[in-house]
Design a protein around this motif. Sequence first.
Motif, PDB file in Angstrom:
ATOM      1  N   LEU A 218      44.371  40.352  28.020  1.00 45.80           N
ATOM      2  CA  LEU A 218      42.960  40.597  27.206  1.00 45.80           C
ATOM      3  C   LEU A 218      42.286  39.127  27.086  1.00 45.80           C
ATOM      4  O   LEU A 218      41.047  39.007  27.050  1.00 45.80           O
ATOM      5  N   SER A 219      43.149  38.165  26.638  1.00 43.46           N
ATOM      6  CA  SER A 219      42.636  36.755  26.596  1.00 43.46           C
ATOM      7  C   SER A 219      41.842  36.532  27.976  1.00 43.46           C
ATOM      8  O   SER A 219      40.724  35.748  27.933  1.00 43.46           O
ATOM      9  N   GLY A 220      42.715  36.574  28.836  1.00 44.23           N
ATOM     10  CA  GLY A 220      41.880  36.453  30.448  1.00 44.23           C
ATOM     11  C   GLY A 220      40.591  37.132  30.739  1.00 44.23           C
ATOM     12  O   GLY A 220      39.583  36.518  30.780  1.00 44.23           O
ATOM     13  N   ALA A 221      40.771  38.548  30.512  1.00 46.17           N
ATOM     14  CA  ALA A 221      39.389  39.203  30.671  1.00 46.17           C
ATOM     15  C   ALA A 221      38.612  38.761  29.612  1.00 46.17           C
ATOM     16  O   ALA A 221      37.283  38.614  30.025  1.00 46.17           O
ATOM     17  N   LEU A 222      38.575  38.682  28.368  1.00 51.33           N
ATOM     18  CA  LEU A 222      37.623  38.210  27.726  1.00 51.33           C
ATOM     19  C   LEU A 222      36.960  37.008  27.910  1.00 51.33           C
ATOM     20  O   LEU A 222      35.599  36.650  27.737  1.00 51.33           O
ATOM     21  N   GLY A 223      37.870  35.870  28.187  1.00 50.88           N
ATOM     22  CA  GLY A 223      37.551  34.648  28.288  1.00 50.88           C
ATOM     23  C   GLY A 223      36.656  34.575  29.631  1.00 50.88           C
ATOM     24  O   GLY A 223      35.256  34.040  29.507  1.00 50.88           O
ATOM     25  N   THR A 224      36.893  35.161  30.686  1.00 44.92           N
ATOM     26  CA  THR A 224      35.927  35.323  31.933  1.00 44.92           C
ATOM     27  C   THR A 224      34.804  35.975  31.700  1.00 44.92           C
ATOM     28  O   THR A 224      33.801  35.704  32.102  1.00 44.92           O
ATOM     29  N   SER A 225      34.785  36.985  31.049  1.00 42.56           N
ATOM     30  CA  SER A 225      33.560  37.805  30.774  1.00 42.56           C
ATOM     31  C   SER A 225      32.608  37.253  29.885  1.00 42.56           C
ATOM     32  O   SER A 225      31.528  37.088  30.283  1.00 42.56           O
ATOM     33  N   GLY A 226      33.204  36.350  29.230  1.00 40.92           N
ATOM     34  CA  GLY A 226      32.472  35.440  28.075  1.00 40.92           C
ATOM     35  C   GLY A 226      31.619  34.358  28.802  1.00 40.92           C
ATOM     36  O   GLY A 226      30.353  34.084  28.656  1.00 40.92           O
ATOM     37  N   HIS A 227      32.476  33.746  29.767  1.00 40.19           N
ATOM     38  CA  HIS A 227      31.604  32.693  30.775  1.00 40.19           C
ATOM     39  C   HIS A 227      30.838  33.401  31.417  1.00 40.19           C
ATOM     40  O   HIS A 227      29.564  32.733  31.695  1.00 40.19           O
ATOM     41  N   TYR A 228      31.055  34.431  32.236  1.00 35.26           N
ATOM     42  CA  TYR A 228      30.158  35.176  33.042  1.00 35.26           C
ATOM     43  C   TYR A 228      28.606  35.562  32.144  1.00 35.26           C
ATOM     44  O   TYR A 228      27.636  35.129  32.560  1.00 35.26           O
ATOM     45  N   CYS A 229      28.853  36.027  31.268  1.00 34.18           N
ATOM     46  CA  CYS A 229      27.673  36.375  30.142  1.00 34.18           C
ATOM     47  C   CYS A 229      27.012  35.029  29.974  1.00 34.18           C
ATOM     48  O   CYS A 229      25.812  35.036  29.836  1.00 34.18           O
ATOM     49  N   TRP A 230      27.396  33.949  29.677  1.00 30.98           N
ATOM     50  CA  TRP A 230      27.007  32.657  29.201  1.00 30.98           C
ATOM     51  C   TRP A 230      26.288  32.148  30.390  1.00 30.98           C
ATOM     52  O   TRP A 230      25.246  31.467  30.141  1.00 30.98           O
ATOM     53  N   THR A 231      26.873  31.921  31.450  1.00 29.35           N
ATOM     54  CA  THR A 231      26.023  31.445  32.586  1.00 29.35           C
ATOM     55  C   THR A 231      24.854  32.248  33.079  1.00 29.35           C
ATOM     56  O   THR A 231      23.990  31.632  33.336  1.00 29.35           O
ATOM     57  N   ARG A 232      24.952  33.551  32.867  1.00 27.27           N
ATOM     58  CA  ARG A 232      23.735  34.245  33.292  1.00 27.27           C
ATOM     59  C   ARG A 232      22.675  34.336  32.348  1.00 27.27           C
ATOM     60  O   ARG A 232      21.652  34.090  32.497  1.00 27.27           O
ATOM     61  N   ALA A 233      23.228  34.349  30.854  1.00 25.71           N
ATOM     62  CA  ALA A 233      22.124  33.877  29.879  1.00 25.71           C
ATOM     63  C   ALA A 233      21.503  32.383  30.034  1.00 25.71           C
ATOM     64  O   ALA A 233      20.117  32.384  29.876  1.00 25.71           O
ATOM     65  N   LEU A 234      22.078  31.636  30.421  1.00 21.68           N
ATOM     66  CA  LEU A 234      21.553  30.221  30.532  1.00 21.68           C
ATOM     67  C   LEU A 234      20.707  30.268  31.781  1.00 21.68           C
ATOM     68  O   LEU A 234      19.486  29.362  31.916  1.00 21.68           O
ATOM     69  N   ARG A 235      20.728  31.097  32.642  1.00 23.12           N
ATOM     70  CA  ARG A 235      19.914  30.937  33.958  1.00 23.12           C
ATOM     71  C   ARG A 235      18.677  31.926  33.379  1.00 23.12           C
ATOM     72  O   ARG A 235      17.456  31.464  34.208  1.00 23.12           O
TER      73      ARG A 235
END
Length: 307
Positions: A218-235
């Motif tokens: 879960l820590s891996g899934a949440l971390g990668t999902s968080g980074h994915y949302c973060w990079t998309r938001a910054l775009r």
Amino acid sequence: MNSPISVPSALPPRAALLMAGSATLFGMMAVAIRFASKQQHPFEIAFFRCFFGALFALPLLRVHGIEILRTRRLGFYLVRCAAGTVSMVCGFWALVHLPLAQAVALSYSTPLFVTIGAVLVLGEIVRMRRWSAVIAGFIGVIVIVRPTAADFSSATLIALLAAAISGMVTISIKYLSRTDPPDRIVLLTTLLWVPLSLPAALTVWRWPDADIWPWLILSGALGTSGHYCWTRALRMAEASALAPLSYLQFLVVGMLAWLLFDETIDRYTAIGAAIVIGASLYIARRESRMAREHNLVAGIGKADPPA
């Protein structure tokens, strides 16, 4: 005739939702790390977070193909990821050994170190207003840490080290983003973290029990999902506009820590976090304003092409 100057638009709802989702996911990741720490050492948790995070990032290869991994800056990626690994290990150590809200609050000092690094590394000119915000931010850090208090923990210094190194990593992203797309940065970083985080994990290796595996995954899934949302938001929107939403993580962590671990946010952490967040928000707004003014000056005098 001068070319028209674009005016920043309002924060797109989708970008706001993505950033709020990112903050929530990172907050939940902190909780997963705490549960995993009942058995595993922070070094091992960091490795498994990277390993499972890489697995959840692999679908990006299907979307973009193997070409997404091609870069002329592999050496720079290695240095950046090595620094990021140290920051992650230190950050996980803090999450395990400090109250969750305090560890997260100290992580918000990263923009303070970014400002200092921008002067030393990028040669940026920082004037009195931003220096005042940096000083105020470090006062907030002192309020959180309380170095003279009887319950002072050396883990707070580890948390600050994580924030300082994270600032270096943030500056490196500014370099990479000039030539590489966000998905390449996310994917290459996630993949390189796996071998880089393994040596530290091997020094304390212990195979997890069955009830710990779900938290590591879960820590891996949440971390990668968080980074994915973060990079998309910054775009989709400016970082300064999104910054207030990123601090939802503090509220999420505080609420979950209270519900699950009976931890409360003490007044020093709350006051210090408010000062650090306020200083970081001011720095973000100031940098955004300076960037727009620079673009405005750069746009003056450019003639429209002939009709």
